[in-house]
Design a protein around this motif. Structure first.
Motif, PDB file in Angstrom:
ATOM      1  N   ASN A  50       0.540  -0.968   0.308  1.00 26.14           N
ATOM      2  CA  ASN A  50       0.223   0.499  -0.347  1.00 26.14           C
ATOM      3  C   ASN A  50       1.091   1.478  -0.122  1.00 26.14           C
ATOM      4  O   ASN A  50       0.842   2.269   0.371  1.00 26.14           O
ATOM      5  CB  ASN A  50      -0.726  -0.268   1.278  1.00 26.14           C
ATOM      6  N   GLY A  51       2.005   1.194  -0.982  1.00 30.57           N
ATOM      7  CA  GLY A  51       3.004   2.657  -0.955  1.00 30.57           C
ATOM      8  C   GLY A  51       3.895   2.642   0.544  1.00 30.57           C
ATOM      9  O   GLY A  51       4.743   3.735  -0.131  1.00 30.57           O
ATOM     10  N   THR A  53       7.183   0.813   2.361  1.00 26.32           N
ATOM     11  CA  THR A  53       8.298  -0.236   1.999  1.00 26.32           C
ATOM     12  C   THR A  53       8.192  -0.770   3.324  1.00 26.32           C
ATOM     13  O   THR A  53       8.785   0.331   4.048  1.00 26.32           O
ATOM     14  CB  THR A  53       9.603   0.543   1.965  1.00 26.32           C
ATOM     15  N   ARG A  82      -2.756  -3.031  -1.747  1.00 24.15           N
ATOM     16  CA  ARG A  82      -1.760  -3.437  -3.802  1.00 24.15           C
ATOM     17  C   ARG A  82      -0.869  -3.306  -2.576  1.00 24.15           C
ATOM     18  O   ARG A  82       0.085  -2.303  -2.058  1.00 24.15           O
ATOM     19  CB  ARG A  82      -2.344  -2.017  -4.129  1.00 24.15           C
ATOM     20  N   CYS A  83       0.284  -4.754  -4.181  1.00 25.03           N
ATOM     21  CA  CYS A  83       1.573  -4.655  -3.421  1.00 25.03           C
ATOM     22  C   CYS A  83       2.145  -4.913  -4.783  1.00 25.03           C
ATOM     23  O   CYS A  83       2.351  -4.395  -6.037  1.00 25.03           O
ATOM     24  CB  CYS A  83       1.707  -6.222  -2.786  1.00 25.03           C
ATOM     25  N   GLU A  84       3.664  -4.327  -4.291  1.00 22.58           N
ATOM     26  CA  GLU A  84       4.352  -3.708  -4.886  1.00 22.58           C
ATOM     27  C   GLU A  84       6.072  -4.947  -5.076  1.00 22.58           C
ATOM     28  O   GLU A  84       6.510  -3.995  -3.959  1.00 22.58           O
ATOM     29  CB  GLU A  84       5.115  -2.199  -5.827  1.00 22.58           C
ATOM     30  N   LEU A  85       6.543  -4.992  -6.191  1.00 22.32           N
ATOM     31  CA  LEU A  85       7.956  -4.716  -5.914  1.00 22.32           C
ATOM     32  C   LEU A  85       8.881  -4.671  -6.659  1.00 22.32           C
ATOM     33  O   LEU A  85       8.748  -4.049  -7.939  1.00 22.32           O
ATOM     34  CB  LEU A  85       8.617  -6.666  -6.373  1.00 22.32           C
ATOM     35  N   ARG A  86       9.765  -4.203  -6.523  1.00 21.28           N
ATOM     36  CA  ARG A  86      10.837  -2.690  -7.103  1.00 21.28           C
ATOM     37  C   ARG A  86      12.267  -2.354  -7.201  1.00 21.28           C
ATOM     38  O   ARG A  86      12.246  -3.200  -5.886  1.00 21.28           O
ATOM     39  CB  ARG A  86      10.236  -0.837  -6.056  1.00 21.28           C
ATOM     40  N   ALA A  98       9.536  -2.161 -11.005  1.00 17.19           N
ATOM     41  CA  ALA A  98       8.518  -2.987 -10.929  1.00 17.19           C
ATOM     42  C   ALA A  98       7.709  -3.612 -11.417  1.00 17.19           C
ATOM     43  O   ALA A  98       7.199  -3.474 -12.419  1.00 17.19           O
ATOM     44  CB  ALA A  98       7.868  -1.559  -9.998  1.00 17.19           C
ATOM     45  N   THR A  99       7.198  -4.692 -10.353  1.00 13.79           N
ATOM     46  CA  THR A  99       6.008  -5.815 -10.614  1.00 13.79           C
ATOM     47  C   THR A  99       4.726  -4.957  -9.887  1.00 13.79           C
ATOM     48  O   THR A  99       5.121  -5.511  -8.824  1.00 13.79           O
ATOM     49  CB  THR A  99       6.160  -7.082 -10.946  1.00 13.79           C
ATOM     50  N   LEU A 100       3.649  -5.368  -9.909  1.00 14.58           N
ATOM     51  CA  LEU A 100       2.436  -5.133  -9.266  1.00 14.58           C
ATOM     52  C   LEU A 100       1.481  -6.080  -8.904  1.00 14.58           C
ATOM     53  O   LEU A 100       1.381  -7.035 -10.066  1.00 14.58           O
ATOM     54  CB  LEU A 100       1.388  -3.643  -9.394  1.00 14.58           C
ATOM     55  N   PHE A 101       1.282  -7.051  -7.329  1.00 15.31           N
ATOM     56  CA  PHE A 101       0.215  -7.185  -7.327  1.00 15.31           C
ATOM     57  C   PHE A 101      -0.729  -7.304  -6.652  1.00 15.31           C
ATOM     58  O   PHE A 101      -0.524  -6.739  -5.420  1.00 15.31           O
ATOM     59  CB  PHE A 101       1.088  -9.087  -6.876  1.00 15.31           C
TER      60      PHE A 101
END
Length: 313
Positions: A50-51, A53, A82-86, A98-101
């Protein structure tokens, strides 16, 4: 490409993350970071929820190669996140950094295992398999059938009825209403239930009991299966499992998922009202078959649990 030369580019190539989380400390996120036309370099990988880290790791990506990074937990709040790998690529193509999942956090669902009072094997094997798999998605409560008279079935994701030779009419009515209202039941027929003339809840007539000797190789194995069915698909079609006992039931109005080598229906499903009933015409006790001792038993239990609970519907 600049001046005919390919520019170096680091990419979050793939992410493997659970769609649902029941115990954050057991939820893992894996990602593959790839480099194209790149030298060996250290990259910082960040996991965001959710934005914000929540974790970072440093990895070394080989020249023009790939490296895998793993986060051992995924601490997300209840509900959807909402998750993100950056990565910190510092290259000219930030769009692939980055990829969102999405992930849903919920509490483990409850499963009720009703069994004959003399049957301690079935709940042990089924409960052990459920605990070993299913990503901590379920907690199982076990009780003898005769103690299930005042149970509120609506709080359970699904119910297992194992070798219930003596099932009170009031309890059968309650379970039938639970199914008609959208619940799911897995029925396993052992030798006690096989002595009845009819399978409770499922409603099929029991035509005869088949005893296959476990001596001299006269046991039976699985013949035809539907490989698309969840209980079969990831369980290697139950290859090598020996069956010593099964009941022959009237399969009209039901979907036959698996048959023994003599064509006797082994696994059947029937839709009743808004719910479903899955019938195994053998047992879960390591007496009527040796299924609980095979590696395929764990994915069978896991995928059946997800299917009956609606988690993977």
């Amino acid at each position: 490409v600049a001046n005919g030369n390919a520019l170096p580019n680091w990419v979050v190539e793939s992410v493997n993350a659970p769609g649902q989380v029941w115990q954050p400390k057991k939820a893992r996120v894996q990602a593959v970071i790839a480099g194209y036309n790149t030298p060996e370099a250290a990259r910082t990988v960040s996991l965001l929820v959710n934005g914000k880290t929540v974790a970072t790791k440093k990895i070394v990506v080989p020249a023009n190669g790939r490296a895998t990074v793993e986060f051992d937990s995924l601490d997300v709040p209840y509900g959807f996140s909402r998750c993100e790998l950056r990565i910190d690529s510092a290259d000219v193509l930030p769009g692939d950094d980055a990829t969102l999942f999405a992930v849903e956090r919920s509490d483990p669902e409850q499963v009720l295992f009703l069994h004959d009072s003399g049957d301690t094997r079935s709940p042990f094997y089924f409960g052990s398999a459920l605990g070993a798999a299913a990503q901590s998605a379920f907690t199982m409560e076990s009780m003898p059938v005769l103690q299930g008279g005042n149970v509120q079935f609506s709080k359970y994701a699904f119910v297992v009825l194992s070798d219930a030779g003596s099932l009170p009419a009031s309890l059968e009515n309650d379970l039938s209403q639970y199914v008609r209202s959208g619940g799911s039941v897995l029925i396993a027929e052992g030798t006690s239930l096989g002595r009845r003339s009819r399978v409770p809840i499922f409603g099929a007539n029991i035509l005869q009991a088949r005893y296959y000797s476990n001596d001299g190789g006269s046991y039976l194995m699985v013949g035809d299966t539907d490989p698309s069915y969840p209980s079969i698909a990831k369980a290697d079609r139950w290859s090598g499992v020996k069956f010593y006992y099964a009941t022959q039931v009237d399969d009209s109005g039901s979907r036959v998922v698996a048959r023994l080598a003599d064509h006797i229906p082994l696994l059947l499903e029937k839709r009743i009202g808004e719910g479903r009933v899955l019938l195994l015409t053998s047992g879960l006790d390591n007496v009527t078959n040796d299924f609980p001792l095979h590696p395929q038993f764990v994915p069978f239990v896991e995928q059946t649990a997800f299917y009956l609970s609606g988690t993977q519907r």
